[in-house]
Design a protein around this motif. Structure first.
Motif, PDB file in Angstrom:
ATOM      1  N   UNK A  92     -39.706 -12.145   1.948  1.00  0.00           N
ATOM      2  CA  UNK A  92     -38.511 -12.663   2.613  1.00  0.00           C
ATOM      3  C   UNK A  92     -38.591 -14.101   3.059  1.00  0.00           C
ATOM      4  N   UNK A  93     -39.535 -14.877   2.540  1.00  0.00           N
ATOM      5  CA  UNK A  93     -39.755 -16.241   3.048  1.00  0.00           C
ATOM      6  C   UNK A  93     -39.009 -17.330   2.270  1.00  0.00           C
ATOM      7  N   UNK A  94     -37.943 -16.981   1.579  1.00  0.00           N
ATOM      8  CA  UNK A  94     -37.242 -17.990   0.774  1.00  0.00           C
ATOM      9  C   UNK A  94     -36.665 -19.115   1.625  1.00  0.00           C
ATOM     10  N   UNK A  95     -36.012 -18.798   2.728  1.00  0.00           N
ATOM     11  CA  UNK A  95     -35.431 -19.854   3.575  1.00  0.00           C
ATOM     12  C   UNK A  95     -36.522 -20.744   4.154  1.00  0.00           C
ATOM     13  N   UNK A  96     -37.623 -20.138   4.540  1.00  0.00           N
ATOM     14  CA  UNK A  96     -38.755 -20.893   5.082  1.00  0.00           C
ATOM     15  C   UNK A  96     -39.324 -21.828   4.010  1.00  0.00           C
ATOM     16  N   UNK A  97     -39.397 -21.341   2.778  1.00  0.00           N
ATOM     17  CA  UNK A  97     -39.899 -22.176   1.683  1.00  0.00           C
ATOM     18  C   UNK A  97     -38.950 -23.323   1.387  1.00  0.00           C
ATOM     19  N   UNK A  98     -37.644 -23.068   1.459  1.00  0.00           N
ATOM     20  CA  UNK A  98     -36.664 -24.129   1.222  1.00  0.00           C
ATOM     21  C   UNK A  98     -36.849 -25.267   2.215  1.00  0.00           C
ATOM     22  N   UNK A  99     -37.201 -24.928   3.433  1.00  0.00           N
ATOM     23  CA  UNK A  99     -37.501 -25.946   4.450  1.00  0.00           C
ATOM     24  C   UNK A  99     -38.838 -26.618   4.170  1.00  0.00           C
ATOM     25  N   UNK A 100     -39.796 -25.834   3.688  1.00  0.00           N
ATOM     26  CA  UNK A 100     -41.148 -26.348   3.494  1.00  0.00           C
ATOM     27  C   UNK A 100     -41.294 -27.332   2.356  1.00  0.00           C
ATOM     28  N   UNK A 101     -40.336 -27.372   1.411  1.00  0.00           N
ATOM     29  CA  UNK A 101     -40.452 -28.316   0.292  1.00  0.00           C
ATOM     30  C   UNK A 101     -39.600 -29.563   0.494  1.00  0.00           C
ATOM     31  N   UNK A 102     -38.957 -29.729   1.656  1.00  0.00           N
ATOM     32  CA  UNK A 102     -38.079 -30.877   1.900  1.00  0.00           C
ATOM     33  C   UNK A 102     -38.871 -32.176   2.075  1.00  0.00           C
ATOM     34  N   UNK A 103     -38.229 -33.286   1.699  1.00  0.00           N
ATOM     35  CA  UNK A 103     -38.766 -34.619   2.035  1.00  0.00           C
ATOM     36  C   UNK A 103     -37.682 -35.376   2.818  1.00  0.00           C
ATOM     37  N   UNK A 104     -36.848 -36.167   2.146  1.00  0.00           N
ATOM     38  CA  UNK A 104     -35.776 -36.858   2.875  1.00  0.00           C
ATOM     39  C   UNK A 104     -34.530 -35.994   2.994  1.00  0.00           C
ATOM     40  N   UNK A 105     -34.585 -34.771   2.527  1.00  0.00           N
ATOM     41  CA  UNK A 105     -33.461 -33.858   2.699  1.00  0.00           C
ATOM     42  C   UNK A 105     -33.135 -33.716   4.188  1.00  0.00           C
ATOM     43  N   UNK A 106     -31.851 -33.545   4.497  1.00  0.00           N
ATOM     44  CA  UNK A 106     -31.474 -33.282   5.884  1.00  0.00           C
ATOM     45  C   UNK A 106     -31.246 -31.801   6.128  1.00  0.00           C
ATOM     46  N   UNK A 107     -31.217 -31.015   5.039  1.00  0.00           N
ATOM     47  CA  UNK A 107     -30.916 -29.600   5.175  1.00  0.00           C
ATOM     48  C   UNK A 107     -31.613 -28.841   4.044  1.00  0.00           C
ATOM     49  N   UNK A 108     -32.056 -27.631   4.335  1.00  0.00           N
ATOM     50  CA  UNK A 108     -32.677 -26.800   3.310  1.00  0.00           C
ATOM     51  C   UNK A 108     -31.618 -26.294   2.330  1.00  0.00           C
ATOM     52  N   UNK A 109     -32.063 -25.989   1.108  1.00  0.00           N
ATOM     53  CA  UNK A 109     -31.138 -25.599   0.045  1.00  0.00           C
ATOM     54  C   UNK A 109     -31.637 -24.316  -0.605  1.00  0.00           C
ATOM     55  N   UNK A 154     -49.946 -28.145   6.865  1.00  0.00           N
ATOM     56  CA  UNK A 154     -51.265 -28.625   6.464  1.00  0.00           C
ATOM     57  C   UNK A 154     -51.518 -30.072   6.880  1.00  0.00           C
ATOM     58  N   UNK A 155     -50.518 -30.742   7.428  1.00  0.00           N
ATOM     59  CA  UNK A 155     -50.697 -32.140   7.824  1.00  0.00           C
ATOM     60  C   UNK A 155     -50.893 -33.061   6.642  1.00  0.00           C
ATOM     61  N   UNK A 156     -50.211 -32.801   5.545  1.00  0.00           N
ATOM     62  CA  UNK A 156     -50.377 -33.614   4.338  1.00  0.00           C
ATOM     63  C   UNK A 156     -50.070 -35.080   4.638  1.00  0.00           C
ATOM     64  N   UNK A 157     -48.971 -35.331   5.320  1.00  0.00           N
ATOM     65  CA  UNK A 157     -48.624 -36.708   5.695  1.00  0.00           C
ATOM     66  C   UNK A 157     -48.328 -36.821   7.189  1.00  0.00           C
ATOM     67  N   UNK A 158     -47.606 -35.837   7.714  1.00  0.00           N
ATOM     68  CA  UNK A 158     -47.237 -35.863   9.125  1.00  0.00           C
ATOM     69  C   UNK A 158     -47.603 -34.527   9.758  1.00  0.00           C
ATOM     70  N   UNK A 159     -47.933 -34.566  11.010  1.00  0.00           N
ATOM     71  CA  UNK A 159     -48.284 -33.345  11.729  1.00  0.00           C
ATOM     72  C   UNK A 159     -47.033 -32.572  12.111  1.00  0.00           C
ATOM     73  N   UNK A 160     -47.214 -31.291  12.367  1.00  0.00           N
ATOM     74  CA  UNK A 160     -46.163 -30.435  12.914  1.00  0.00           C
ATOM     75  C   UNK A 160     -44.933 -30.324  12.011  1.00  0.00           C
TER      76      UNK A 160
END
Length: 409
Positions: free
Chosen positions: A145-162, A26-32
């Motif tokens: 089946x989008x759990x892994x995608x969501x784990x990535x989508x909620x990251x901020x300074x995380x280096x890896x999805x959880x 959605x481009x909340x802060x950064x694009x792509x």
């Protein structure tokens, strides 16, 4: 690099019947970058949550508390990254409510059936227009089946999805538990700058869920610390969709209740520990065990005194067995009648201190051997009773300062 933590594999994460997840840019802060996530919950789902104890809590936290207090089933959750919508006053509340209104309108539900969550930079207006513009794409993307995608989508300074899953047999039915979390800094109990969403298809008496959410948080997210800062946006939500076909769990002391609780706790603790393993700049994962206290509360006091100490944490980063720092933290933890002659200190298998002083058989080379490990157990015995507790933390490195100095740039 996270400490012994791998990115989740999508195929390893169990879909939860009754939960569909959509993620978009959605481009909340950064694009792509993936920064807008929606959870769509089937009718009949029960939801409970626990939130930050920071009195300067963010607008979405306030709205979530209000909506959960209303007698109406939660049917959707919306999460944005990049902007915390905290420190934004009445305007922030209006923007959080506008987000709920927009999603509710698209789903044809009541706005009070939506829970909003935000994470990111504080004191900046939430770009609600970008979020609402992105909602149709997030809804269109929604699938179980989008759990892994969501784990990535909620990251901020995380280096890896959880993300983690577990299963249990409850009432002769196999039930599933899957959860995701984000968090890497501003982490301290009550809770942390973290978001976590845990769902199960098990049938659970709705009356049990609020206490369940608190109990799981106390056994997991309220036992971690990275830097001792309590955030404005912390949220941990538990969803039970009641679609596994088991008879509803009404008693956690029953065999079925214990089996389900073990699976829920397993996922919650793995998520919490993953946050520590991915702590900003962390190079070591440290488990602090405090034993033989009079109460669990005083054990926690000691554990957090050690875990929050910058001197202790920097010693771990340097692999320097300057272990007097640990004893000093035990001493200032706030136990007024602590008898130092009863204190025993261990690093893994190494007995460092006995009766409050250096163990005559302790060799610094043994301490340094342990301190060089990526994973370390610190065990303190207080010699006061039978209570105990465990806390998870990490070291404090140069990179922590760099990451936080550059956070907004």
């Amino acid at each position: 690099m996270p400490v012994n933590l791998k990115a989740p594999v999508a195929q390893d994460l169990a879909p939860i019947a009754g939960v569909r997840i959509g993620v978009t840019e959605a481009g909340v802060r950064k694009a792509n970058r993936k920064d807008l996530t929606v959870f769509l919950l089937d009718e009949g789902s029960h939801v409970a949550g626990v939130f930050t104890k920071n009195r300067f809590c963010a607008a979405p936290v306030q709205i979530c508390r209000e909506h959960l207090a209303v007698q109406g089933a939660i049917r959707a959750m919306v999460i944005n990254t990049g902007n915390a919508n905290a420190g934004t006053g009445t305007d922030g509340l209006a923007r959080a409510n506008a987000t709920c209104d927009a999603l509710a309108g698209l789903l044809k539900i009541d706005a009070k059936q939506v829970l909003p969550f935000s994470t990111g930079v504080i004191m900046e207006p939430l770009p609600v227009d970008r979020i609402t513009a992105g909602l149709p794409a997030a809804i269109a993307d929604a699938q179980p089946g989008n759990w892994a995608k969501a784990a990535e989508g909620i990251m901020t300074t995380d280096t890896i999805a959880k993300a983690f899953s577990a299963k249990a047999v409850v009432g002769g039915k196999t039930v599933h538990v899957t959860g995701i979390s984000k968090g890497a800094g501003m982490i301290r109990p009550n809770m942390a700058t973290m978001l976590s969403f845990l769902a199960t298809d098990a049938a659970i008496d709705a009356a049990l869920l609020p206490a369940l959410a608190k109990q799981l948080a106390d056994q997991s997210f309220n036992r971690i610390t990275i830097d001792g800062d309590t955030s404005t946006n912390d949220s941990f939500v538990v969803v039970a969709t009641n679609q596994a076909g088991n008879a509803a769990v009404t008693d956690w002391n029953s065999a079925d209740g214990q089996a389900l609780m073990a699976a829920l706790r397993d996922v919650a603790q793995k998520l919490a520990q993953a946050i520590v393993r991915d702590g900003e700049g962390a190079t070591k994962f440290i488990q602090i065990e405090v034993e033989q206290g009079r109460t669990e509360e005083e054990c926690r006091q000691v554990a957090y005194a050690i875990a929050h100490s910058p001197l202790v944490k920097t010693a771990f980063f340097a692999s320097d067995p300057n272990l007097g720092r640990i004893l000093a933290a035990v001493g200032y933890a706030g136990i007024e009648d602590l008898d130092q002659t009863r204190i025993e200190l261990y690093l893994d298998d190494v007995h460092v201190a006995t009766k409050g002083g250096r163990n005559p058989s302790y060799e610094e080379a043994d301490g340094q051997r342990v301190m060089k490990q990526q994973e370390i157990i610190v065990r303190v015995q207080l010699g006061r009773g039978a209570a105990n507790t465990t806390v998870w933390t990490c070291d404090l490195s140069h990179d922590y300062v760099s990451i936080n100095a550059d956070y907004r740039s």
